[in-house]
Design an enzyme around this catalytic site. Structure first.
Site, PDB file in Angstrom:
ATOM      1  N   LYS A 299     -11.309   1.915   1.407  1.00 56.36           N
ATOM      2  CA  LYS A 299     -10.402   1.325   0.425  1.00 56.36           C
ATOM      3  C   LYS A 299     -11.197   0.243  -0.292  1.00 56.36           C
ATOM      4  O   LYS A 299     -11.739  -0.649   0.354  1.00 56.36           O
ATOM      5  CB  LYS A 299      -9.202   0.661   1.101  1.00 56.36           C
ATOM      6  CG  LYS A 299      -8.343   1.552   1.951  1.00 56.36           C
ATOM      7  CD  LYS A 299      -7.254   0.696   2.599  1.00 56.36           C
ATOM      8  CE  LYS A 299      -6.400   1.479   3.550  1.00 56.36           C
ATOM      9  NZ  LYS A 299      -5.322   0.638   4.109  1.00 56.36           N
TER      10      LYS A 299
ATOM     11  N   ILE B 220      -5.532   4.679   8.230  1.00 56.80           N
ATOM     12  CA  ILE B 220      -6.513   5.611   7.676  1.00 56.80           C
ATOM     13  C   ILE B 220      -7.254   6.332   8.798  1.00 56.80           C
ATOM     14  O   ILE B 220      -7.806   7.405   8.577  1.00 56.80           O
ATOM     15  CB  ILE B 220      -7.470   4.944   6.660  1.00 56.80           C
ATOM     16  CG1 ILE B 220      -8.215   3.757   7.265  1.00 56.80           C
ATOM     17  CG2 ILE B 220      -6.724   4.564   5.399  1.00 56.80           C
ATOM     18  CD1 ILE B 220      -9.267   3.153   6.341  1.00 56.80           C
ATOM     19  N   GLU B 221      -7.229   5.778   9.997  1.00 58.37           N
ATOM     20  CA  GLU B 221      -7.776   6.492  11.145  1.00 58.37           C
ATOM     21  C   GLU B 221      -7.021   7.807  11.361  1.00 58.37           C
ATOM     22  O   GLU B 221      -7.621   8.840  11.653  1.00 58.37           O
ATOM     23  CB  GLU B 221      -7.686   5.632  12.414  1.00 58.37           C
ATOM     24  CG  GLU B 221      -8.587   4.414  12.411  1.00 58.37           C
ATOM     25  CD  GLU B 221      -7.962   3.162  11.788  1.00 58.37           C
ATOM     26  OE1 GLU B 221      -8.478   2.079  12.067  1.00 58.37           O
ATOM     27  OE2 GLU B 221      -6.969   3.271  11.028  1.00 58.37           O
TER      28      GLU B 221
ATOM     29  N   TYR C 122     -17.223  24.319  -0.968  1.00 58.13           N
ATOM     30  CA  TYR C 122     -16.895  22.889  -0.995  1.00 58.13           C
ATOM     31  C   TYR C 122     -15.784  22.563  -1.978  1.00 58.13           C
ATOM     32  O   TYR C 122     -15.108  21.548  -1.831  1.00 58.13           O
ATOM     33  CB  TYR C 122     -18.130  22.009  -1.217  1.00 58.13           C
ATOM     34  CG  TYR C 122     -18.989  22.332  -2.407  1.00 58.13           C
ATOM     35  CD1 TYR C 122     -18.619  21.954  -3.684  1.00 58.13           C
ATOM     36  CD2 TYR C 122     -20.195  22.991  -2.241  1.00 58.13           C
ATOM     37  CE1 TYR C 122     -19.420  22.244  -4.770  1.00 58.13           C
ATOM     38  CE2 TYR C 122     -21.008  23.278  -3.320  1.00 58.13           C
ATOM     39  CZ  TYR C 122     -20.614  22.904  -4.594  1.00 58.13           C
ATOM     40  OH  TYR C 122     -21.411  23.187  -5.668  1.00 58.13           O
TER      41      TYR C 122
ATOM     42  N   GLU D  56       0.829  -1.207   0.000  1.00 56.87           N
ATOM     43  CA  GLU D  56       0.000   0.000   0.000  1.00 56.87           C
ATOM     44  C   GLU D  56       0.864   1.259   0.000  1.00 56.87           C
ATOM     45  O   GLU D  56       0.520   2.257  -0.634  1.00 56.87           O
ATOM     46  CB  GLU D  56      -0.912   0.016   1.225  1.00 56.87           C
ATOM     47  CG  GLU D  56      -1.947  -1.088   1.238  1.00 56.87           C
ATOM     48  CD  GLU D  56      -2.752  -1.086   2.514  1.00 56.87           C
ATOM     49  OE1 GLU D  56      -3.968  -0.869   2.425  1.00 56.87           O
ATOM     50  OE2 GLU D  56      -2.160  -1.290   3.599  1.00 56.87           O
TER      51      GLU D  56
END
Length: 119
Positions: free
Chosen positions: A99, A72-73, A53, A21
């Site tokens: 993911k 990813i946290e 945005y 990854e």
């Protein structure tokens, strides 16, 4: 509370606990729900009375595509921190990161996390 929503923002990044990854990278899907008082914008029709945005998207893209996190946290936490710093009207954030193709065996649509933070 009023909300600004960005759904399924697609970014290519190098986050993850697996070596593959971190070197090959992958697509990350990011959903954002921003709690913002939109009363003034709903009456004025002025961009200055809301959170743009497009600028939120660019800010998140810089983190996902330019940073590198094992978890990813942590990426989600960094997104919250950055958006709170850049956009003072945001009162709360819900961010989900998915993911679609992590390097794990099995059949699934996606894996991911969701965080909710308030100022």
């Amino acid at each position: 509370m009023d909300k600004i929503v960005l759904e399924s923002c697609r970014f290519y990044g190098y986050h993850g606990a697996f070596k593959e990854e971190q070197t090959l990278g992958q697509i990350f899907l990011v959903d954002l729900e921003l709690s913002v008082d939109l009363q003034a914008a709903s009456l004025s029709d002025q961009l200055t009375d809301t959170v743009h945005y497009g600028m939120v998207f660019d800010s998140v893209r810089q983190l996902v595509e330019g940073g590198k996190f094992i978890l990813i946290e942590r990426l989600a936490g960094a997104i919250c921190e950055q958006l709170f710093n850049e956009f003072p009207p945001i009162e709360a954030i819900k961010v989900a990161i998915k993911k679609e193709n992590p390097p794990i065996a099995g059949h699934y649509k996606a894996v991911g996390i969701e965080l909710e933070r308030q100022r």
